[in-house]
Motif scaffolding. Structure first.
Motif, mmCIF file in Angstrom:
data_model
loop_
_atom_site.group_PDB
_atom_site.id
_atom_site.type_symbol
_atom_site.label_atom_id
_atom_site.label_comp_id
_atom_site.label_asym_id
_atom_site.label_seq_id
_atom_site.Cartn_x
_atom_site.Cartn_y
_atom_site.Cartn_z
ATOM 1 N N ILE A 64 6.592 -4.971 -6.116
ATOM 2 C CA ILE A 64 6.288 -4.787 -7.835
ATOM 3 C C ILE A 64 5.149 -5.584 -7.957
ATOM 4 O O ILE A 64 4.490 -5.001 -8.992
ATOM 5 N N ASN A 65 4.296 -6.211 -7.274
ATOM 6 C CA ASN A 65 3.028 -6.821 -7.413
ATOM 7 C C ASN A 65 2.181 -5.976 -7.286
ATOM 8 O O ASN A 65 1.395 -5.755 -8.154
ATOM 9 N N LYS A 66 2.368 -5.322 -6.333
ATOM 10 C CA LYS A 66 0.932 -4.762 -6.164
ATOM 11 C C LYS A 66 1.037 -3.179 -6.766
ATOM 12 O O LYS A 66 -0.009 -2.558 -6.867
ATOM 13 N N ILE A 67 2.470 -2.856 -7.299
ATOM 14 C CA ILE A 67 2.638 -1.675 -7.555
ATOM 15 C C ILE A 67 2.530 -1.873 -8.949
ATOM 16 O O ILE A 67 1.753 -0.912 -9.782
ATOM 17 N N ALA A 68 2.233 -3.165 -10.213
ATOM 18 C CA ALA A 68 1.953 -3.394 -11.048
ATOM 19 C C ALA A 68 0.415 -2.763 -11.094
ATOM 20 O O ALA A 68 -0.182 -2.717 -12.362
ATOM 21 N N ASP A 69 -0.547 -2.950 -10.091
ATOM 22 C CA ASP A 69 -1.767 -3.628 -10.633
ATOM 23 C C ASP A 69 -1.838 -1.776 -9.967
ATOM 24 O O ASP A 69 -3.349 -1.088 -9.730
ATOM 25 N N GLU A 70 -1.134 -0.773 -9.727
ATOM 26 C CA GLU A 70 -1.235 0.743 -10.071
ATOM 27 C C GLU A 70 -1.022 1.461 -10.962
ATOM 28 O O GLU A 70 -1.190 3.074 -10.614
ATOM 29 N N THR A 71 -0.500 1.207 -12.027
ATOM 30 C CA THR A 71 -0.210 1.382 -13.189
ATOM 31 C C THR A 71 -0.507 2.189 -14.174
ATOM 32 O O THR A 71 -2.595 1.976 -13.886
ATOM 33 N N GLY A 72 -0.856 2.789 -14.651
ATOM 34 C CA GLY A 72 -1.723 3.213 -16.431
ATOM 35 C C GLY A 72 -2.110 4.431 -15.666
ATOM 36 O O GLY A 72 -3.893 4.721 -15.873
ATOM 37 N N PRO A 73 -1.625 5.978 -16.437
ATOM 38 C CA PRO A 73 0.228 5.721 -15.899
ATOM 39 C C PRO A 73 0.088 5.827 -14.631
ATOM 40 O O PRO A 73 0.000 5.178 -13.571
ATOM 41 N N CYS A 74 1.901 5.143 -14.245
ATOM 42 C CA CYS A 74 2.518 5.283 -13.177
ATOM 43 C C CYS A 74 2.764 6.989 -12.764
ATOM 44 O O CYS A 74 2.279 7.571 -13.755
ATOM 45 N N CYS A 75 2.632 6.003 -11.447
ATOM 46 C CA CYS A 75 2.246 7.283 -10.446
ATOM 47 C C CYS A 75 3.353 7.280 -9.049
ATOM 48 O O CYS A 75 3.251 6.553 -7.975
ATOM 49 N N CYS A 76 4.590 8.004 -8.675
ATOM 50 C CA CYS A 76 5.636 7.805 -8.283
ATOM 51 C C CYS A 76 5.044 7.797 -6.847
ATOM 52 O O CYS A 76 4.960 7.065 -5.789
ATOM 53 N N LYS A 77 4.137 8.868 -6.226
ATOM 54 C CA LYS A 77 3.715 9.298 -5.391
ATOM 55 C C LYS A 77 2.691 7.920 -4.834
ATOM 56 O O LYS A 77 2.435 7.171 -3.960
ATOM 57 N N ASN A 78 1.529 7.096 -5.672
ATOM 58 C CA ASN A 78 0.901 6.029 -5.361
ATOM 59 C C ASN A 78 1.661 5.414 -5.015
ATOM 60 O O ASN A 78 0.969 3.772 -4.407
ATOM 61 N N PHE A 79 3.036 4.832 -5.939
ATOM 62 C CA PHE A 79 3.778 3.875 -6.144
ATOM 63 C C PHE A 79 4.865 3.490 -4.058
ATOM 64 O O PHE A 79 4.665 2.740 -3.430
ATOM 65 N N VAL A 80 4.480 5.171 -3.985
ATOM 66 C CA VAL A 80 5.227 5.478 -2.521
ATOM 67 C C VAL A 80 3.979 4.777 -1.481
ATOM 68 O O VAL A 80 4.395 3.913 -0.547
ATOM 69 N N ARG A 81 3.121 5.071 -1.543
ATOM 70 C CA ARG A 81 2.156 4.131 -0.835
ATOM 71 C C ARG A 81 1.826 2.788 -0.742
ATOM 72 O O ARG A 81 1.405 2.416 0.530
ATOM 73 N N THR A 82 1.555 2.835 -1.865
ATOM 74 C CA THR A 82 0.866 1.019 -2.403
ATOM 75 C C THR A 82 2.427 0.366 -1.086
ATOM 76 O O THR A 82 2.259 -0.367 -1.077
ATOM 77 N N ALA A 83 3.860 0.752 -2.280
ATOM 78 C CA ALA A 83 4.861 -0.399 -1.305
ATOM 79 C C ALA A 83 4.586 -0.278 0.057
ATOM 80 O O ALA A 83 5.670 -0.969 0.790
ATOM 81 N N ILE A 84 4.710 1.415 0.574
ATOM 82 C CA ILE A 84 4.937 1.078 2.397
ATOM 83 C C ILE A 84 3.412 0.551 3.344
ATOM 84 O O ILE A 84 3.872 -0.127 3.855
ATOM 85 N N ASP A 85 2.638 0.936 2.542
ATOM 86 C CA ASP A 85 1.215 -0.194 2.533
ATOM 87 C C ASP A 85 1.648 -1.698 3.200
ATOM 88 O O ASP A 85 1.470 -2.413 3.723
ATOM 89 N N GLU A 86 2.274 -2.140 1.898
ATOM 90 C CA GLU A 86 2.564 -3.391 1.486
ATOM 91 C C GLU A 86 3.753 -4.091 2.370
ATOM 92 O O GLU A 86 3.811 -4.865 2.917
ATOM 93 N N SER A 87 4.811 -2.903 3.021
ATOM 94 C CA SER A 87 5.913 -3.206 3.198
ATOM 95 C C SER A 87 5.546 -3.149 5.025
ATOM 96 O O SER A 87 6.204 -4.413 5.734
ATOM 97 N N ILE A 88 3.932 -2.605 5.231
ATOM 98 C CA ILE A 88 4.193 -2.768 6.993
ATOM 99 C C ILE A 88 3.857 -4.416 7.343
ATOM 100 O O ILE A 88 3.685 -4.481 8.290
#
Length: 173
Positions: free
Chosen positions: A105-129
């Motif tokens: 959620i911290n990484k996703i929060a850095d990617e808002t403005g506006p929200c983008c689910c595609k970016n959020f998926v990629r950001t979350a996967i990167d951090e999940s790895i």
């Protein structure tokens, strides 16, 4: 396939909306499938289904703005919870799951403005790895630097363009 390849394949399907909770299911399914395919940790088909069921219960449209919790964060949390066997009476299993969700959620929060689910998926996967390596001792390949978003024109609220690491001005204009 690594989790990025799986996610990109699924996000590119015609029936997957630009924004929506389907993207949370993609994040969870991609991560679980990649961990299963890696083989370092035993992941069953039943565990993948369980992570998706848990995701569906918490990934609810619009909650990113209403509660501050994008459904992709609990989707990744569901993956770690299922794999680790986290539950209220457990100690480290639950703590690790919560730490991973907080990181996502911290990484996703850095990617808002506006929200983008595609970016959020990629950001979350990167951090999940990174979290999978740290907490599960699972090494998943990453190719996040090679991803070039092709969804910019589909974003209903306007793409963040050069504020997004996946945007490529030459590919999107």
């Amino acid at each position: 396939m690594n989790p990025f390849e799986i996610a990109e394949y699924l996000m590119n399907k015609d029936n997957v909306p630009m924004l929506g909770c389907e993207n949370a299911w993609i994040a969870a399914g991609s991560l679980m499938a990649a961990i299963k395919n890696n083989g370092s940790v035993k992941v069953t088909d039943e565990q993948i289904v369980e992570a998706l069921i848990r995701t569906k219960r918490q990934a609810i449209g619009g909650y990113c703005g209403l509660t501050g919790v994008c459904g992709i964060a609990p989707a990744i949390g569901a993956c770690f919870s299922v794999i680790l066997g986290a539950a209220c009476p457990k100690d480290q299993e639950t703590a690790v799951t919560m730490k991973v969700v907080a990181r996502i959620i911290n990484k996703i929060a850095d990617e808002t403005g506006p929200c983008c689910c595609k970016n959020f998926v990629r950001t979350a996967i990167d951090e999940s790895i990174k979290a999978a390596k740290e907490y599960l001792n699972v090494s998943l390949p990453s190719n996040s630097e090679a991803i070039i978003c092709t969804y910019s024109s589909r974003h209903p609220h306007g793409c963040r363009e050069d504020k997004c690491q996946y945007f490529n001005i030459n590919e999107n204009r």
